[in-house]
Design a protein around this motif. Structure first.
Motif, PDB file in Angstrom:
ATOM      1  N   GLU A  70      25.272  17.859  -0.417  1.00  0.00           N
ATOM      2  CA  GLU A  70      25.090  17.561   1.044  1.00  0.00           C
ATOM      3  C   GLU A  70      24.745  16.448   1.334  1.00  0.00           C
ATOM      4  OE1 GLU A  70      24.855  22.497   1.546  1.00  0.00           O
ATOM      5  OE2 GLU A  70      23.435  21.396   2.552  1.00  0.00           O
TER       6      GLU A  70
ATOM      7  N   CYS B  97      24.770  23.466   6.610  1.00  0.00           N
ATOM      8  CA  CYS B  97      23.981  24.496   5.710  1.00  0.00           C
ATOM      9  C   CYS B  97      22.727  24.882   6.665  1.00  0.00           C
ATOM     10  CB  CYS B  97      23.589  23.979   4.486  1.00  0.00           C
ATOM     11  SG  CYS B  97      23.321  25.267   3.098  1.00  0.00           S
TER      12      CYS B  97
ATOM     13  N   TRP C 170      24.201  27.787   7.560  1.00  0.00           N
ATOM     14  CA  TRP C 170      24.471  29.176   6.450  1.00  0.00           C
ATOM     15  C   TRP C 170      24.150  30.224   7.241  1.00  0.00           C
ATOM     16  CZ3 TRP C 170      25.749  29.185   1.688  1.00  0.00           C
ATOM     17  CH2 TRP C 170      25.344  30.247   1.067  1.00  0.00           C
TER      18      TRP C 170
ATOM     19  N   GLU D 228      34.228  27.396   9.193  1.00  0.00           N
ATOM     20  CA  GLU D 228      34.257  26.272   8.198  1.00  0.00           C
ATOM     21  C   GLU D 228      33.723  24.893   8.876  1.00  0.00           C
ATOM     22  OE1 GLU D 228      37.210  24.609   5.094  1.00  0.00           O
ATOM     23  OE2 GLU D 228      38.152  24.171   7.070  1.00  0.00           O
TER      24      GLU D 228
ATOM     25  N   SER E 212      28.536  22.644   9.769  1.00  0.00           N
ATOM     26  CA  SER E 212      29.409  23.319   8.545  1.00  0.00           C
ATOM     27  C   SER E 212      28.573  24.319   8.280  1.00  0.00           C
ATOM     28  CB  SER E 212      29.939  22.513   7.725  1.00  0.00           C
ATOM     29  OG  SER E 212      31.246  22.117   8.263  1.00  0.00           O
TER      30      SER E 212
ATOM     31  N   LYS F  43      28.372  25.467   4.561  1.00  0.00           N
ATOM     32  CA  LYS F  43      28.006  25.335   3.122  1.00  0.00           C
ATOM     33  C   LYS F  43      28.470  24.280   2.396  1.00  0.00           C
ATOM     34  CE  LYS F  43      31.349  29.012   2.442  1.00  0.00           C
ATOM     35  NZ  LYS F  43      31.535  30.303   2.121  1.00  0.00           N
ATOM     36  N   PRO F  44      28.151  23.989   1.193  1.00  0.00           N
ATOM     37  CA  PRO F  44      28.827  23.044   0.440  1.00  0.00           C
ATOM     38  C   PRO F  44      30.509  23.145   0.236  1.00  0.00           C
ATOM     39  CG  PRO F  44      26.862  23.531  -0.656  1.00  0.00           C
ATOM     40  CD  PRO F  44      26.980  24.759   0.509  1.00  0.00           C
ATOM     41  N   ASP F  45      30.901  24.323   0.132  1.00  0.00           N
ATOM     42  CA  ASP F  45      32.308  24.333   0.156  1.00  0.00           C
ATOM     43  C   ASP F  45      33.138  23.843   1.341  1.00  0.00           C
ATOM     44  OD1 ASP F  45      31.992  25.883  -2.363  1.00  0.00           O
ATOM     45  OD2 ASP F  45      32.423  27.672  -1.301  1.00  0.00           O
ATOM     46  N   ASP F  46      32.481  23.850   2.512  1.00  0.00           N
ATOM     47  CA  ASP F  46      32.965  23.326   3.782  1.00  0.00           C
ATOM     48  C   ASP F  46      32.949  21.789   3.679  1.00  0.00           C
ATOM     49  OD1 ASP F  46      33.178  25.970   4.514  1.00  0.00           O
ATOM     50  OD2 ASP F  46      31.584  25.955   5.578  1.00  0.00           O
TER      51      ASP F  46
END
Length: 180
Positions: A16, A106, A126, A144, A158, A160-163
């Motif tokens: 991040e 997050c 998060w 997202e 956003s 989380k890391p996936d975003d």
């Protein structure tokens, strides 16, 4: 444009920090690592220690008017430590007061809660921060990426890391628009 990345000496989620940092560099802008202490910050890859990164400046020596925007990376320990540091909280608040764009991912909105900057705004984070954001007067959404544009106050968040791909695209676009 100079973009401030604010983080505590320990506890930032490495990806991040590194992915948004690279997005800023790829755009030809200058990322600047700001912390509450000089030296190096210790990043984490979830619960495991990651790399260390050199601090460019200390929050007590800089002001928001030196930067075009602010990025707040997450990690659980990072924003928890920042929200206990009055100079860090004041630095964050100054970006909003001056109408400079802010991006947080997050757990980073914890620092925004402490700065009283979520009231009346819609944001994501998060999921465990949902109640904190609502209690601070914000509206939490499970998206997202969320862009809350209140005139000259832009906040990009956003979950989380996936975003991260969507987060980086959104904050770079919005920071660029804010500077026009």
């Amino acid at each position: 444009m100079r973009i401030a990345f604010l983080m505590a000496p320990e506890g930032v989620e490495q990806v991040e920090l590194t992915e948004p940092w690279q997005a800023v560099r790829d755009a030809g802008d200058e990322p600047v690592l700001i912390s509450t202490k000089s030296g190096r910050i210790q990043a984490f890859q979830h619960l495991d220690k990651g790399d260390t990164f050199p601090v460019d400046d200390v929050v007590s020596h800089v002001s928001a008017d030196s930067f075009g925007g602010l990025v707040l990376p997450g990690g659980v320990a990072n924003p928890d430590a920042l929200r206990m540091d009055e100079q860090a909280v004041s630095f964050v608040r100054d970006f909003f007061t001056q109408g400079r764009p802010v991006a947080a991912i997050c757990h980073a909105p914890w620092t925004l809660v402490e700065a009283d900057m979520v009231r009346g705004r819609t944001l994501t984070s998060w999921p465990s921060l949902c109640t904190d954001i609502k209690n601070a007067g914000g509206t939490w959404v499970d998206e997202e990426v969320q862009i809350c544009d209140q005139g000259n106050n832009i906040l990009v968040t956003s979950r989380k890391p996936d975003d991260l791909p969507a987060f980086c695209r959104a904050f770079m676009r919005e920071f660029g628009r804010a500077m026009v």
